[in-house]
Write a protein that holds these residues in place. Structure first.
Motif, short mmCIF file in Angstrom:
data_model
loop_
_atom_site.label_atom_id
_atom_site.label_comp_id
_atom_site.label_asym_id
_atom_site.label_seq_id
_atom_site.Cartn_x
_atom_site.Cartn_y
_atom_site.Cartn_z
N ILE A 6 -40.19 34.41 1.92
CA ILE A 6 -39.34 35.30 1.13
C ILE A 6 -38.09 34.54 0.67
N ALA A 7 -37.78 34.68 -0.61
CA ALA A 7 -36.59 34.06 -1.20
C ALA A 7 -36.59 32.54 -1.02
N THR A 58 -39.39 37.71 9.49
CA THR A 58 -39.54 38.59 8.34
C THR A 58 -39.42 37.84 7.00
N CYS A 59 -38.67 36.76 6.98
CA CYS A 59 -38.60 35.93 5.76
C CYS A 59 -39.39 34.63 5.91
N THR A 78 -39.44 42.99 -1.85
CA THR A 78 -38.76 42.74 -0.57
C THR A 78 -37.27 42.49 -0.75
N ALA A 79 -36.50 42.88 0.25
CA ALA A 79 -35.07 42.57 0.25
C ALA A 79 -34.90 41.07 0.48
N VAL A 80 -34.47 40.35 -0.55
CA VAL A 80 -34.40 38.88 -0.44
C VAL A 80 -33.01 38.41 -0.04
N ILE A 87 -32.66 42.50 5.65
CA ILE A 87 -33.23 41.44 4.84
C ILE A 87 -34.68 41.15 5.27
N GLY A 88 -35.54 40.98 4.30
CA GLY A 88 -36.95 40.71 4.58
C GLY A 88 -37.81 41.96 4.61
N GLY A 138 -28.98 34.50 9.32
CA GLY A 138 -30.17 35.20 8.85
C GLY A 138 -29.88 36.61 8.34
N GLY A 139 -28.62 36.84 7.97
CA GLY A 139 -28.26 38.16 7.47
C GLY A 139 -27.95 39.15 8.58
#
Lengths: 205, 137
Positions: free
Chosen positions: B64-65, B58-59, A167-169, A190-191, B107-108
């Protein structure tokens, strides 16, 4: 008093014998356990992936995030040699996979392989080749949070193949792929699942 | 300060109210299949939820991360003690966590306005509170 002392000696001898016996049994069990298959290929693949993923996350956070993004004392770049920069987390991962491939070839007992692939690869060599790879990469892209497992036969050898989402972190993961001239997809964010880690373990059937 | 306490109180109040009327998937507009996992909680949070689903889920739904997952109370219990203004600031400006985890600014998505980012934070705080109160790990 004498009886008590005798009992104590007997007890001591008994405990010692029991202890020695247990130690021998444990030693024998330990030796056998090391040679006896006791983990499923799926658990093995999951464990391998956990190590790979954790190492990569630590590199991303403790090295790249801290030194390049936060403290800005060095940069991270795809062209790390020319620019005297840190390797990107994905490159570190690939270099590890290449080293494992070399070492595994010389040691058939630990013969497994892993690779970072994508159905939208910048480098065509990283596109899926086998049916399991193609199906697995599509599955993890369509079913976020889930892994893909399959058995496949390649060149007369049976393999257990596992695919985990990659995944794009960070925004830079997405923008780097989106802006790359060779990228077949330019709308990552992202994500998003950008590819997958394919782990392949030979199995006897 | 008055604004912060009031807004935070309102969010908790809305969450408590939602628990009182038992949030169900069918109570939501259910335009997506995430209604049960990420309930609307309160009508007032409808727009906030949309922004969150489009930009943060999505994260934050998957960790994620290192993104804290609102469905896991242990990841939010301490965070919910922080003032909302701090959570807003981290979300708008970006933030490096203790282990050098990185929350990217907005959030990017640089196209998000301050109002949209704070609205998304409002929903995530309400969602984390909801799971904390119902212990739905």
């Amino acid at each position: 008093m004498k009886l008590n002392a005798l009992l104590n000696v007997k007890s001591l001898v008994g405990v010692s014998v029991l202890g020695l016996g247990s130690a021998f049994a444990l030693t024998a069990w330990s030796q056998d356990a090391g040679e006896t298959p006791s983990i499923t290929p799926r658990s093995m693949a999951d464990a391998l992936h956990m190590v790979m993923d954790s190492d990569r996350a630590v590199y991303t956070r403790r090295i790249v995030n801290r030194l390049a993004a936060k403290d800005k004392v060095i940069t991270a770049s795809e062209h790390f040699e020319d620019e005297k920069a840190l390797v990107l987390p994905a490159q570190m991962f690939r270099f590890g996979a290449e080293m494992v491939a070399e070492r595994a070839e010389a040691n058939p007992d630990v013969n497994f392989s892993y690779s970072l692939q994508s159905i939208w690869p910048i480098n065509k060599q990283n596109a899926p080749q086998t049916e399991a790879e193609k199906a697995g990469l599509q599955f993890v892209a369509d079913n976020k949070g889930q892994n893909y497992y399959a058995n496949e036969e390649l060149g007369g050898v049976n393999y257990f193949t596992a695919v985990y989402a990659d995944t794009a972190v960070a925004p830079v993961c997405a923008s780097c792929h989106n802006d790359h001239k060779d990228s077949p997809r330019t709308d990552f964010k992202i994500g998003d699942v950008m590819g997958g880690v394919v782990i392949r373990i030979p199995i006897e059937q | 300060m008055f604004y912060r306490v009031t807004r935070q109180t309102i969010l908790i109040g809305l969450t408590l109210l939602s628990l009182g009327v038992s949030v169900k998937a069918e109570d939501n507009t259910a335009e997506d299949d995430t209604a049960e996992e990420f309930p609307l909680i309160a009508d007032e949070l409808g727009e906030s939820r949309k922004v969150w689903l489009q930009n943060c889920q999505t994260c934050h739904a998957y960790g994620i991360a290192g993104a804290p997952i609102p469905k896991i109370p242990s990841q939010w219990e301490e965070r919910l003690q922080s003032p909302l203004s701090q959570l807003y600031q981290h979300a708008i400006e970006g933030f490096y966590g203790e282990s050098d985890t990185h929350m990217p600014a907005r959030g990017g998505n640089p196209a998000l306005s301050d109002a949209e980012v704070t609205a998304a934070v409002d929903y995530m705080v309400a969602l984390a509170t909801y799971y904390l109160l119902t212990k739905k790990d």
